[in-house]
Scaffold this active site. Structure first.
Site, PDB file in Angstrom:
ATOM      1  N   HIS A 112      34.705  42.424  44.970  1.00 34.00           N
ATOM      2  CA  HIS A 112      33.906  41.329  45.495  1.00 34.00           C
ATOM      3  C   HIS A 112      34.127  40.121  44.597  1.00 34.00           C
ATOM      4  O   HIS A 112      34.957  40.167  43.667  1.00 34.00           O
ATOM      5  CB  HIS A 112      32.422  41.723  45.583  1.00 34.00           C
ATOM      6  CG  HIS A 112      31.873  42.298  44.306  1.00 34.00           C
ATOM      7  ND1 HIS A 112      31.715  41.562  43.153  1.00 34.00           N
ATOM      8  CD2 HIS A 112      31.448  43.558  44.007  1.00 34.00           C
ATOM      9  CE1 HIS A 112      31.210  42.316  42.198  1.00 34.00           C
ATOM     10  NE2 HIS A 112      31.051  43.540  42.685  1.00 34.00           N
ATOM     11  N   GLU A 113      33.418  39.052  44.845  1.00 34.45           N
ATOM     12  CA  GLU A 113      33.654  37.808  44.117  1.00 34.45           C
ATOM     13  C   GLU A 113      33.425  37.974  42.612  1.00 34.45           C
ATOM     14  O   GLU A 113      34.056  37.285  41.801  1.00 34.45           O
ATOM     15  CB  GLU A 113      32.777  36.694  44.673  1.00 34.45           C
ATOM     16  CG  GLU A 113      33.023  35.325  44.063  1.00 34.45           C
ATOM     17  CD  GLU A 113      34.463  34.837  44.198  1.00 34.45           C
ATOM     18  OE1 GLU A 113      34.940  34.143  43.268  1.00 34.45           O
ATOM     19  OE2 GLU A 113      35.109  35.143  45.223  1.00 34.45           O
ATOM     20  N   GLY A 114      32.531  38.890  42.241  1.00 30.78           N
ATOM     21  CA  GLY A 114      32.342  39.137  40.812  1.00 30.78           C
ATOM     22  C   GLY A 114      33.613  39.632  40.156  1.00 30.78           C
ATOM     23  O   GLY A 114      34.029  39.131  39.098  1.00 30.78           O
ATOM     24  N   HIS A 115      34.266  40.626  40.761  1.00 24.18           N
ATOM     25  CA  HIS A 115      35.544  41.111  40.231  1.00 24.18           C
ATOM     26  C   HIS A 115      36.588  39.984  40.195  1.00 24.18           C
ATOM     27  O   HIS A 115      37.339  39.837  39.227  1.00 24.18           O
ATOM     28  CB  HIS A 115      36.099  42.239  41.112  1.00 24.18           C
ATOM     29  CG  HIS A 115      35.275  43.475  41.149  1.00 24.18           C
ATOM     30  ND1 HIS A 115      34.557  43.853  42.257  1.00 24.18           N
ATOM     31  CD2 HIS A 115      35.066  44.448  40.219  1.00 24.18           C
ATOM     32  CE1 HIS A 115      33.947  45.001  42.018  1.00 24.18           C
ATOM     33  NE2 HIS A 115      34.231  45.385  40.794  1.00 24.18           N
ATOM     34  N   ASP A 155      26.620  44.336  34.202  1.00 23.18           N
ATOM     35  CA  ASP A 155      26.547  45.606  33.484  1.00 23.18           C
ATOM     36  C   ASP A 155      26.405  45.326  31.991  1.00 23.18           C
ATOM     37  O   ASP A 155      27.297  45.639  31.194  1.00 23.18           O
ATOM     38  CB  ASP A 155      27.795  46.435  33.778  1.00 23.18           C
ATOM     39  CG  ASP A 155      27.906  46.796  35.244  1.00 23.18           C
ATOM     40  OD1 ASP A 155      27.076  47.577  35.729  1.00 23.18           O
ATOM     41  OD2 ASP A 155      28.821  46.274  35.916  1.00 23.18           O
ATOM     42  N   SER A 194      27.599  43.469  43.887  1.00 27.77           N
ATOM     43  CA  SER A 194      27.876  44.833  43.445  1.00 27.77           C
ATOM     44  C   SER A 194      28.607  45.558  44.561  1.00 27.77           C
ATOM     45  O   SER A 194      28.317  45.346  45.745  1.00 27.77           O
ATOM     46  CB  SER A 194      26.567  45.563  43.129  1.00 27.77           C
ATOM     47  OG  SER A 194      26.785  46.948  42.956  1.00 27.77           O
TER      48      SER A 194
END
Length: 281
Positions: free
Chosen positions: A34-37, A150, A185
């Site tokens: 997702h955009e976080g990754h 995290d 997430s």
């Protein structure tokens, strides 16, 4: 972008970059991007000549009855997203490549793994510490990129790096959120429509705590009460809602001058976590 499956292939590719004097960045992931990754990948690509993204759903960090079998997997989609983000190598090994027959080594970090997620997921951080250390040994990156969502994991990895004298810089990148505040997430995919609405309360609880601190309420009791009221109104009984030191996760009596507010809750079919670094003015 190359998709590589073996340790030898990755080492050969990294060696070629090293011989040219280039730097190497690593983004460890379990996929379901997702955009976080993608924000981690972009940060790594901006800083390094070669970026390796690992895609490995690590079985040793899942406990009995957890969602190892159900964890979302779509390598083709992930590979396309990683390539678009600028990654050079997608390291997607089979389990036997990471844990060959006879594998008998585990890394355990004491103290900071006994609280928060570690208290309810025994062995989880042993799996994290072990697989990350293996990835560091395989890739030998100059820096490795992790998401601040995290937060406990980041502290565990930093402790492993410090205690084992590993020559890698751990970079923690900011949490990326949906428009309504929910932290991105891979497990958000488990939420049905009703649970998705309910999950918004996690970030609203952190907002309420931050507002309380801004209004001068720095004692842990007041901060936790402000956040807990939002969760209760949404019908969420948190697995934990705690104020901790951002350095070593020791219990914090107050936001003085800062503290990490961390929350975990099971909402619908998903176990979600979130956190906020609170700072007293």
């Amino acid at each position: 972008m190359q998709t590589l499956r073996t340790v030898a292939e990755v080492r050969d590719a990294v060696r070629a970059t090293r011989e040219r004097g280039g730097s190497v960045g690593l983004v460890p992931t379990m996929g379901a991007f997702h955009e976080g990754h993608l924000s981690l990948m972009r940060a790594a690509c901006a800083a390094h000549d070669l970026v390796v993204v690992s895609l490995f759903v690590n079985p040793t960090q899942f406990g009995p009855g957890e969602d190892l079998a159900a964890y979302p997997r779509d390598e083709q989609r992930d590979a396309s997203l990683a390539e678009d983000a600028g990654a050079d190598i997608l390291f997607a090994p089979p389990v036997a490549e990471v844990y060959p027959d006879g594998f008998a080594t585990s890394i355990h970090v004491t103290g900071i793994t006994d609280v928060l997620c570690g208290a309810t997921r025994p062995g989880h951080f042993d799996g994290v510490a072990t697989v990350v250390t293996k990835l560091f040994g395989i890739v030998r990156p100059d820096a490795a990129y992790f998401g601040q969502k995290d937060a406990q994991q980041v502290l565990v990895v930093r402790r492993v790096v410090r205690d084992l004298n590993l020559d890698v810089r751990v970079v923690a990148c900011p949490i990326v959120r949906e428009a309504d505040g929910l932290a991105m997430s891979s497990r958000n995919a488990y939420l049905d429509a009703a649970a998705r609405v309910q999950a918004r309360a996690l970030s609203r609880a952190l907002d309420a705590a931050q507002s309380a601190v801004a209004a001068g309420q720095v004692a842990a009791t007041g901060v936790l009460a402000a956040a807990g009221a939002v969760l209760a109104e949404a019908g969420i009984d948190p697995e934990y809602l705690e104020l901790r030191s951002p350095d070593d996760l020791a219990p914090a009596d107050a936001v003085a001058p800062s503290a990490l507010l961390a929350v975990a809750a099971r909402i619908g079919a998903a176990r979600l976590i979130d956190n906020r670094l609170l700072e007293a003015s």
